[in-house]
Design an enzyme around this catalytic site. Structure first.
Site, PDB file in Angstrom:
ATOM      1  N   ASP A   1      -4.406   0.850  -2.105  1.00 11.60           N
ATOM      2  CA  ASP A   1      -3.677  -0.939  -1.742  1.00 11.60           C
ATOM      3  C   ASP A   1      -5.218  -2.361  -2.390  1.00 11.60           C
ATOM      4  OD1 ASP A   1      -2.013  -0.246  -1.089  1.00 11.60           O
ATOM      5  OD2 ASP A   1      -1.290  -1.074   0.869  1.00 11.60           O
TER       6      ASP A   1
ATOM      7  N   ASP B   1       5.105   4.082   8.182  1.00 11.36           N
ATOM      8  CA  ASP B   1       3.761   3.004   7.567  1.00 11.36           C
ATOM      9  C   ASP B   1       3.648   1.580   8.791  1.00 11.36           C
ATOM     10  OD1 ASP B   1       4.064   4.748   5.438  1.00 11.36           O
ATOM     11  OD2 ASP B   1       6.530   3.965   5.096  1.00 11.36           O
TER      12      ASP B   1
HETATM   13  C1  BGC Z   1      -2.411   3.672   8.729  1.00 12.71           C
HETATM   14  C2  BGC Z   1      -3.035   5.012   9.342  1.00 12.71           C
HETATM   15  C3  BGC Z   1      -2.940   5.451   9.181  1.00 12.71           C
HETATM   16  C4  BGC Z   1      -2.254   6.267   7.425  1.00 12.71           C
HETATM   17  C5  BGC Z   1      -1.153   7.531   7.575  1.00 12.71           C
HETATM   18  C6  BGC Z   1      -1.254   4.393   7.335  1.00 12.71           C
HETATM   19  O1  BGC Z   1      -0.353   3.602   6.621  1.00 12.71           O
HETATM   20  O2  BGC Z   1      -2.681   1.719   8.811  1.00 12.71           O
HETATM   21  O3  BGC Z   1      -3.831   3.810  10.610  1.00 12.71           O
HETATM   22  O4  BGC Z   1      -4.021   7.249   9.124  1.00 12.71           O
HETATM   23  O5  BGC Z   1      -0.931   4.572   7.631  1.00 12.71           O
HETATM   24  O6  BGC Z   1      -0.627   8.097   8.458  1.00 12.71           O
END
Ligand code: BGC
Length: 468
Positions: free
Chosen positions: A182, A406
């Site tokens: 992102d 998410d």
């Molecule tokens: C989170 C991370 C996480 C990743 C995978 C991201 O949206 O901020 O902390 O490790 O997703 O699940």
């Protein structure tokens, strides 16, 4: 994480060439030893420096993260996918050494070597800790403030590089890195003057720390003989418009020349990381017309040049080459949650009564709006990870571990720097970045990255291809 749709802009359509040039095996002579970063990490040729292969996924098995695998296997029906490979997210400094509930990097590499039993194996890592992380959203804000580029380099990238370097003599280990999801796309579409631009993204553009950080990561990690960097390139519903596509590739080229990096430190790009955009919309294509009107006019497509991730990945690849990257680059597509199977999946095109009826009746992607990104209701697991599935594509991967949230659907206090983003709240009616549509998020979600059983169950149920 957040990923959004940008408003339409006019522009020429571009080609969708998918040709991947022949491999660079010839370049893999011991003498060339791959790119050596300019940041004091270059070494003489030696046993710990190896040539990189063209497609690291080709002929390799894929690392299964035992932490994720155990969570998946503990869910009813989860055994069916618990042996798939998912990304290991190094999402804060402490994750490098490991925490009480997650293995550290060394442990992952040791486990991968055991799984490999001497044969080639790909270990997928996600490098995700930039200063001022997730500048256009709140759910994945991180531990480093916007100005903490020094800590990013010294306390995050350098230790990862050092560990990877320790393992670089294990020539069957192929470490694939997804570089900072992102971040660069946010610099292109979410700064002031744009619909939904944020002051936080303005700050990251002005201070240059996303570009500098990505460049540093590329240079340091790219200098390790068995590391393959793939830079995150959003998804079609974010960068697919002409006004966004080439400018994004150009910013990535800028980052690939920052902080000692060279474009040779970029092995390719990854699209759809942690997003839900369909791989192939088979019931309509961007060139279709209904009653003389292009489907690009439909509300769903909204003048985009792309309607799915396979087309976008191939188009982005061309834009990257135009920006100056090597024609040998390959693409990855995160297919962890873009299956959109189950009973709601259309079985053929929509009716020819209007462009909207035609597109909405036929599209697999059931989101309310293509800018929705948080814990989407109705989503399913997509294609299982696999090498060389299509022209220009190195692999389909599950970079986002299915079942990990998410973002939380209500505010949850935490010490990880994570905020509450209303795009994860099912009652939210939206903002400029999703055209003021409802969020489409599942209720009762935990913080981003935490295990979310209801989501995992839904992904299993709506898997496409189905799980067996
Ligand atoms: C989170 C991370 C996480 C990743 C995978 C991201 O949206 O901020 O902390 O490790 O997703 O699940």
């Amino acid at each position: 994480m957040r990923q959004l749709a940008e408003r339409p802009r006019s522009g020429r359509s571009r080609g969708r060439s998918a040709g991947r040039l022949a491999g660079t095996v010839a370049a893999a002579l011991a003498l060339t030893v791959g790119p050596l970063g300019a940041a004091g990490f270059a070494q003489e040729t030696g046993s710990d420096v190896q040539a990189k292969v063209d497609n690291p996924y080709e002929g390799a098995q894929l690392y299964v993260n035992p932490d994720w695998s155990a969570k998946a296997a503990a869910e009813p029906g989860g055994d069916a996918v618990a042996n798939e490979s998912t990304g290991v997210w190094l999402d804060h400094i402490a994750a490098i050494e490991g925490t009480s509930d997650a293995m550290g990097l060394r442990k992952h590499l040791d486990t991968a070597l055991q799984q490999a039993d001497g044969k080639p194996i790909v270990v997928p890592l996600v490098i995700y800790d930039l200063p001022g992380r997730d500048c256009a959203a709140l759910a994945s804000n991180g531990e480093l403030g916007p100005e903490e580029i020094g800590r990013y380099k010294n306390d995050y990238i350098d230790p990862i590089r050092d560990i990877l370097q320790e393992y670089s003599s294990r020539t069957n280990l192929r470490v694939v890195t997804t570089i900072e999801p992102d971040s660069l796309p946010n610099l292109v579409t979410n700064t002031s003057g744009q619909p939904g631009g944020t002051p936080e993204c303005d700050t990251m553009k002005q201070n240059g720390n996303y570009v500098e950080g990505v460049g540093y990561a590329l240079a340091q990690l790219g200098a390790v003989g068995n590391v393959y960097n793939y830079v995150d390139a959003g998804h079609h519903g974010w960068l697919g418009w002409d006004s966004n596509l080439q400018p994004s590739a150009n910013v990535m080229f800028e980052a690939a020349n920052a902080s000692g990096a060279t474009p040779a430190d970029v092995h390719g790009f990854i699209v759809n990381t942690a997003n839900y955009s369909a791989l192939k919309e088979e019931n309509f294509s961007v060139t279709d017309t209904v009653n003389g009107q292009t489907v690009r006019q439909s509300e769903w497509v909204d003048w985009n040049q792309y309607v799915d991730e396979l087309g976008f990945a191939q188009g982005f690849r061309q834009a990257a080459v135009s920006a100056g990257f090597s024609s040998d680059i390959g693409m990855l597509i995160d297919t962890s949650r873009n299956g959109w199977g189950g009973s709601e999946r259309p079985t053929g095109p929509g009716p020819n009564t209007s462009v909207d009826a035609y597109v909405d009746g036929g599209r697999y992607d059931r989101r309310i709006h293509v800018g929705n990104w948080c814990n989407q209701a109705g989503a399913g697991l997509g294609e299982r990870p696999q090498a060389s599935p299509a022209a220009g594509i190195d692999a389909y991967v599950w970079m986002k571990p299915p079942g990990e949230s998410d973002g939380s659907s209500t505010e949850i206090p935490n010490d990880e720097g994570k905020g509450f983003d209303r795009m994860c709240d099912p009652t939210y009616q939206g903002n400029a970045r999703n055209g003021y549509n409802p969020s489409g998020a599942l209720p009762d979600a935990p913080l981003s990255g935490k295990w979310f059983p209801a989501q995992f169950q839904q992904l299993l149920k709506n898997a496409s291809p189905p799980v067996s």
